[in-house]
Design an enzyme around this catalytic site. Structure first.
Site, mmCIF file in Angstrom:
data_model
loop_
_atom_site.group_PDB
_atom_site.id
_atom_site.type_symbol
_atom_site.label_atom_id
_atom_site.label_comp_id
_atom_site.label_asym_id
_atom_site.label_seq_id
_atom_site.Cartn_x
_atom_site.Cartn_y
_atom_site.Cartn_z
ATOM 1 N N LYS A 125 0.836 -1.210 0.000
ATOM 2 C CA LYS A 125 0.000 0.000 0.000
ATOM 3 C C LYS A 125 0.865 1.251 0.000
ATOM 4 O O LYS A 125 0.576 2.234 -0.684
ATOM 5 C CB LYS A 125 -0.949 -0.014 1.200
ATOM 6 N N GLN A 169 -4.697 -1.789 9.536
ATOM 7 C CA GLN A 169 -4.531 -3.098 8.908
ATOM 8 C C GLN A 169 -5.119 -4.186 9.811
ATOM 9 O O GLN A 169 -4.785 -4.278 10.986
ATOM 10 C CB GLN A 169 -3.039 -3.368 8.644
ATOM 11 N N ASP A 192 -11.448 2.855 3.820
ATOM 12 C CA ASP A 192 -11.824 1.444 3.668
ATOM 13 C C ASP A 192 -13.334 1.298 3.454
ATOM 14 O O ASP A 192 -13.792 0.274 2.946
ATOM 15 C CB ASP A 192 -11.417 0.652 4.918
#
Lengths: 365, 365
Positions: A125, A169, A192
């Site tokens: 990422k 995460q 997200d």
């Protein structure tokens, strides 16, 4: 899915049923599964797989379907190349924004513990962010950190004007309350798209979510980029997870598909998939969806990325999807490969969400 | 649903197709549609309707289905009596709570403007609240009130500890922003369950909404009270509104049904309904779902309440559902009548949500 058998459709058990003259093709199947995208003619299923007629003792019906469709070869939906195109578009937008108002989008990632896979995802990422010019912030906390320490970093990022997206995460260490931590992320920076307020808006007509979860957004984006109509189509989503299946179904419905959601309690999932114009599978079962499950001409988006043992591979395994690619290729009109299908889209959509967030916060069109 | 014809299944056009010897039955049909629940043998479709075989020029297939099923008679799901039972349970709980901790649940209703139907709904809610011992607060504002005035009352109710549920009667006058106003209701007092945060939690696994919207909650409650299994069943929801169809589908999925959501862009809705074990219809089209749309033995929950012209009724109209009751009765295993099915459940669930809210706020088990 009580009655299903999760056979590897290109395993030796299946291969043994092939006529002897095609043994060469069979032997190379395991390598093709990884290499097909690179060796086949661009944009079509590999011709090697086209000459095979796969039978299986576990599903008698594919023989008929497959034999009528052997001439057909599905268009390969090339997620890798679409993702690159999207990253190029994002690069251009990030640069335009910087030139116009001097703002650079920023993505913060919080990693707790030392899971190797999580570390890889975070590294990817970070790399992807930097490749499009998005600033990357990273916090790594030891496994035994407290929930309060994580919440403190989230709170700081919430207040930090140079951060436009915050990502924690997952999975978190088991002593932490995942819901508490995810709920702490400001809804304006929830790139997200997992906040229930975002999911609620996604489900409701006439409401707009601030962010759409990355993987399902990537699935729909692939359909759009390949000009595959959704309105009025029958779509079946396999799997009802919060992060893929459920939001994918809501997105398809927003675009006027008629959706059915198949899951572990569905008795005959193949009865649903056989009627579908579009199948999105996010179930994590290697090669679960056989050729016989697919309506001729259907479009297949395969979210599954499942490692299966492969003694011929130097790594000892290879990655396959939820869909038996070799069989589906001959019946579907278009299909995403694994790897190289939905996978690369997820990070591209994360970057897209971060850019969207920065634009919204700075009211930049 | 482009190709559908919304014929009234008990209209004279249909009746004309019936054999002459049954004309008497036909004439009384229009009255039966309202009075059936009271005149038929308790718990079963009316025997008068059982002797009829309805044909329709618009749907040729029902003839076969209906003729094989003429002996069958669906169980009538008596929402009126279930709702009474629930109100009795609520009365007992309200009284127990008052005795134990001296708290009486309170429901506040805000009505803006002078729509006659809205005034009736508000009056019914007030009456129902009082009948179970729930305190009722009411604010009536003139049509030309400002959004700020409405927001002020909502804010006051949000802060008022004697109010546990707040309901803004819709529709609001067109000069007001409905979303702004609904979003102002504290999530802890959103007994309508329409807040996107509640809907998001409803959609997500492992999350719990604070409140579930009343009408879909009433539908599921009817299935529960009649011991109709949901897990593993095929359920088709017709209509995808924020207040009924969509949350009904999410509720069914939470109970492990496999759901399909049919809507105005679905090409052949009857192909879906014919495979359904459970049909929930919330579309507002009189008699849209014909006998031929229904799988023998299916369970039908009909949310539609549609007035249709009826010159024989003193009011000039009667109420019918989305489902052609006369035909469905012979094919389904259970069905809600209209009126007297889902209708009475909505207010019962509102009272239930208000009680739940008061219990939660005061931590009373």
């Amino acid at each position: 899915m009580v009655s299903m058998i999760f056979s590897d459709c290109s395993s030796s058990a299946t291969a043994r049923l092939l006529p002897l003259s095609r043994q060469h093709g069979v032997v190379s199947l395991s390598r093709l599964a990884v290499g097909r995208l690179h060796v086949g003619p661009p944009g079509r299923c590999s011709p090697s797989s086209r000459t095979l007629t796969l039978h299986s003792s576990t599903s008698p019906s594919p023989v008929v379907t497959a034999s009528t469709a052997t001439e057909a070869s599905a268009k390969v939906i090339d997620g890798k190349s679409v993702a690159k195109q999207i990253r190029d578009e994002i690069t251009a937008e990030v640069s335009r924004m910087k030139d116009a108002i001097g703002v650079i989008p920023g993505l913060a990632v919080i990693l707790v513990g030392d899971r190797k896979d999580s570390a890889t995802y975070v590294r990817n990422k970070k790399k992807a962010s930097e490749s499009v010019g998005i600033n990357s912030f990273e916090v790594r906390l030891p496994e035994d950190s407290t929930e309060q320490e994580v919440l403190k970093f989230i709170s700081d990022f919430n207040d930090d004007p140079s951060v436009h997206g915050i990502l924690v995460q997952l999975p978190l260490p088991s002593h932490m309350n995942e819901q508490n931590i995810l709920n702490a992320v400001s809804i304006e920076k929830d790139v997200d798209g997992f906040h229930p307020l975002n999911i609620g808006r996604l489900a409701m007509r006439d409401r707009e979510p601030l962010f759409v979860p990355c993987t399902p957004k990537g699935c729909i984006e692939l359909l759009h980029r390949y000009d595959i109509g959704i309105k009025g189509k029958r779509a079946v989503v396999i799997g009802r997870s919060n992060i893929v299946g459920m939001p994918a179904a809501l997105l398809l419905q927003r675009e006027d598909a008629t959706i059915s959601i198949v899951h572990s309690r569905t008795k005959n999932p193949e009865e649903f998939t056989r009627q579908a114009d579009i199948i999105i599978s996010a179930v994590g079962q290697p090669n679960m969806i056989r050729g016989s499950w697919i309506k001729p001409g259907a479009v297949i988006i395969d979210v599954g990325i499942n490692p299966v043992e492969d003694t011929k591979s130097p790594r000892g395994y290879r990655l396959v999807g939820d869909v038996c690619y070799e069989e589906a290729c001959k019946i579907a009109s278009a299909i995403t490969p694994v790897p190289g299908g939905v996978g690369p889209m997820t990070i591209a959509m994360l970057l897209s969400n971060t850019l969207t967030s920065a634009k919204r916060i700075h009211n930049f069109q």
